[in-house]
Design a protein around this motif. Structure first.
Motif, short mmCIF file in Angstrom:
data_model
loop_
_atom_site.label_atom_id
_atom_site.label_comp_id
_atom_site.label_asym_id
_atom_site.label_seq_id
_atom_site.Cartn_x
_atom_site.Cartn_y
_atom_site.Cartn_z
N GLU A 181 0.84 -1.20 0.00
CA GLU A 181 0.00 0.00 0.00
C GLU A 181 0.87 1.25 0.00
OE1 GLU A 181 -4.10 1.28 2.24
OE2 GLU A 181 -2.45 0.55 3.47
N SER A 182 0.62 2.16 -0.92
CA SER A 182 1.35 3.43 -1.06
C SER A 182 2.77 3.27 -1.57
CB SER A 182 1.38 4.20 0.28
OG SER A 182 0.09 4.42 0.79
N VAL A 183 3.14 2.07 -2.01
CA VAL A 183 4.49 1.83 -2.52
C VAL A 183 4.47 1.95 -4.04
CG1 VAL A 183 6.37 0.15 -2.69
CG2 VAL A 183 5.06 0.36 -0.57
N ASP A 184 5.44 2.66 -4.61
CA ASP A 184 5.48 2.85 -6.06
C ASP A 184 5.80 1.53 -6.76
OD1 ASP A 184 8.54 2.81 -6.98
OD2 ASP A 184 8.44 3.79 -5.03
N PRO A 185 5.47 1.43 -8.06
CA PRO A 185 5.62 0.15 -8.78
C PRO A 185 7.04 -0.40 -8.79
CG PRO A 185 4.19 1.62 -10.01
CD PRO A 185 4.76 2.43 -8.88
N VAL A 186 8.05 0.45 -8.93
CA VAL A 186 9.43 -0.04 -8.95
C VAL A 186 9.81 -0.61 -7.59
CG1 VAL A 186 11.86 0.62 -9.22
CG2 VAL A 186 10.14 1.54 -10.79
N SER A 187 9.48 0.10 -6.53
CA SER A 187 9.78 -0.39 -5.19
C SER A 187 9.01 -1.67 -4.90
CB SER A 187 9.44 0.67 -4.14
OG SER A 187 10.28 1.80 -4.26
N ALA A 188 7.75 -1.74 -5.36
CA ALA A 188 6.95 -2.95 -5.16
C ALA A 188 7.60 -4.15 -5.83
CB ALA A 188 5.54 -2.73 -5.68
N ALA A 189 8.11 -3.95 -7.05
CA ALA A 189 8.79 -5.05 -7.75
C ALA A 189 10.03 -5.48 -6.98
CB ALA A 189 9.16 -4.60 -9.16
N ASN A 190 10.79 -4.52 -6.45
CA ASN A 190 11.98 -4.86 -5.66
C ASN A 190 11.61 -5.62 -4.40
OD1 ASN A 190 13.73 -3.68 -7.48
ND2 ASN A 190 13.84 -1.73 -6.39
N ILE A 191 10.52 -5.21 -3.76
CA ILE A 191 10.07 -5.90 -2.54
C ILE A 191 9.64 -7.33 -2.87
CG2 ILE A 191 8.28 -5.95 -0.76
CD1 ILE A 191 8.38 -2.88 -0.77
N ARG A 192 8.95 -7.51 -3.98
CA ARG A 192 8.54 -8.86 -4.37
C ARG A 192 9.75 -9.76 -4.61
NH1 ARG A 192 4.69 -6.03 -7.48
NH2 ARG A 192 5.87 -6.40 -9.40
N ASP A 193 10.79 -9.21 -5.25
CA ASP A 193 12.02 -9.98 -5.46
C ASP A 193 12.67 -10.33 -4.12
OD1 ASP A 193 11.73 -9.89 -8.19
OD2 ASP A 193 13.13 -8.23 -8.48
N LEU A 194 12.69 -9.36 -3.22
CA LEU A 194 13.27 -9.59 -1.89
C LEU A 194 12.53 -10.71 -1.17
CD1 LEU A 194 14.10 -6.80 0.70
CD2 LEU A 194 12.72 -8.75 1.35
N LEU A 195 11.20 -10.66 -1.19
CA LEU A 195 10.41 -11.67 -0.48
C LEU A 195 10.56 -13.05 -1.12
CD1 LEU A 195 7.14 -9.62 0.23
CD2 LEU A 195 9.07 -10.06 1.77
N ALA A 196 10.62 -13.09 -2.45
CA ALA A 196 10.81 -14.37 -3.13
C ALA A 196 12.16 -14.98 -2.75
CB ALA A 196 10.73 -14.17 -4.65
N GLY A 197 13.19 -14.14 -2.66
CA GLY A 197 14.50 -14.63 -2.23
C GLY A 197 14.49 -15.11 -0.79
N TYR A 198 13.74 -14.42 0.05
CA TYR A 198 13.63 -14.81 1.45
C TYR A 198 12.98 -16.19 1.58
CZ TYR A 198 11.58 -14.68 6.18
OH TYR A 198 11.17 -14.99 7.46
N VAL A 199 11.94 -16.45 0.79
CA VAL A 199 11.28 -17.75 0.83
C VAL A 199 12.21 -18.83 0.30
CG1 VAL A 199 9.37 -19.12 -0.10
CG2 VAL A 199 8.94 -16.81 0.76
N ARG A 200 12.92 -18.54 -0.80
CA ARG A 200 13.88 -19.52 -1.33
C ARG A 200 14.97 -19.84 -0.32
NH1 ARG A 200 13.14 -16.51 -6.07
NH2 ARG A 200 15.00 -15.26 -5.62
N GLY A 201 15.28 -18.89 0.56
CA GLY A 201 16.30 -19.10 1.58
C GLY A 201 15.79 -19.84 2.81
N GLY A 202 14.53 -20.25 2.82
CA GLY A 202 14.00 -21.03 3.93
C GLY A 202 12.98 -20.33 4.79
N GLY A 203 12.67 -19.07 4.49
CA GLY A 203 11.69 -18.33 5.28
C GLY A 203 10.27 -18.58 4.82
N THR A 204 9.32 -18.10 5.61
CA THR A 204 7.90 -18.19 5.29
C THR A 204 7.32 -16.79 5.33
OG1 THR A 204 7.75 -20.37 6.33
CG2 THR A 204 5.68 -19.21 5.92
N VAL A 205 6.52 -16.45 4.34
CA VAL A 205 5.88 -15.13 4.28
C VAL A 205 4.37 -15.29 4.34
CG1 VAL A 205 5.45 -13.08 2.87
CG2 VAL A 205 7.75 -14.05 2.97
#
Length: 268
Positions: A181-205
């Protein structure tokens, strides 16, 4: 930012176990005569990217607040990776990072100070905190704003610094209430990449969002909540049942009004 770059800087969660990341049983919460959550059962598998969706007032935020130890339930049990949230509150909170929608931050700190504070609060040494804070500020495009008071941040920047604070101690479970919410599209894409990497590293979102399209594209599991009750849960494909997640959501929740509207809205 590529997915490989995201993987290289996201703090890696500790070794996972076979226990579900989150197990909720018989959860109930009322505010006076208003029942917010009614006998809700939910299991979130470890290593999943789990979406939680529902209309306004469905009980999503109340559920997540109880699940993360911020609000005490009237009844029910909650376990994070096998740890009872209310019997072992300190241990449970060390396993989870939380971005809560609308919760005030210590906004008279700079962004860098806020993330550092959260890291030190979790018992990390200063050198590790400093390195992770720098990594997260770079990753979330907040390096130049690191020395600015959080009170002077935009809404989107505030979301991102809150996410950095939730991630700095490399939690096993990350719970995000409306993170885009309130995050611009570029930052949102970066956050999605970050979260996907976090899950691949063993985390749960676990992410709560009103964007059905985003949840359908991003999450491998989803739960739909309505009027404080669980209406459907499972893999995203199971829940949407051959339809879009939005159509399935509307079907389960109800309330859709069809028709062209009153005649005075028609201009010709």
């Amino acid at each position: 930012m590529t997915e490989a770059e995201a993987d290289s800087v996201v703090p890696v969660p500790a070794q996972t176990t076979s226990a579900p990341a989150l197990r909720i049983a018989g959860l109930r919460k009322s505010f006076g005569e208003k029942i917010a959550v009614e006998h809700l059962d939910l299991t979130v598998p470890s290593g999943s990217f789990y979406g939680l969706v529902g209309p306004n007032g469905a009980g999503k935020t109340t559920t997540l607040s109880m699940a993360t130890g911020l609000l005490r339930p009237d009844a029910g049990t909650i376990e994070i990776l096998g740890t009872d949230v209310w019997r072992e509150n300190v241990k449970a909170k060390s396993l989870v990072g939380v971005l809560s929608d609308g919760v005030a931050l210590f906004d008279r700190l700079t962004g860098e100070q806020l993330v550092t504070y959260h890291g030190l609060l979790h018992g990390m040494d200063r050198e590790t905190v400093a390195q992770r804070t720098a990594d997260l500020l770079d990753l979330l495009d907040l390096r130049e704003a690191g020395g600015t008071l959080v009170v002077d941040y935009s809404a989107g920047m505030t979301k991102k610094i809150a996410l950095a604070s939730a991630l700095v101690h490399a939690p096993r479970l990350l719970v995000l209430d409306e993170p885009f919410e309130s995050v611009d599209p570029v930052s949102a894409a970066n956050i999605r990449d970050l979260l996907a990497g976090y899950v691949r590293g063993g985390g749960t979102v676990i992410v709560s969002s009103h964007s059905m399209d985003l949840v359908q594209r991003m999450c491998d599991h989803v739960a739909i909540i309505g009027s404080g009750r669980l209406l459907a849960a499972g893999t995203t494909d199971e829940v949407r049942a051959g339809s879009t997640l939005e159509d399935r959501f509307v079907e389960l929740v109800g309330g859709r009004h069809t028709g062209e509207g009153p005649s005075w809205l028609h201009t010709s």
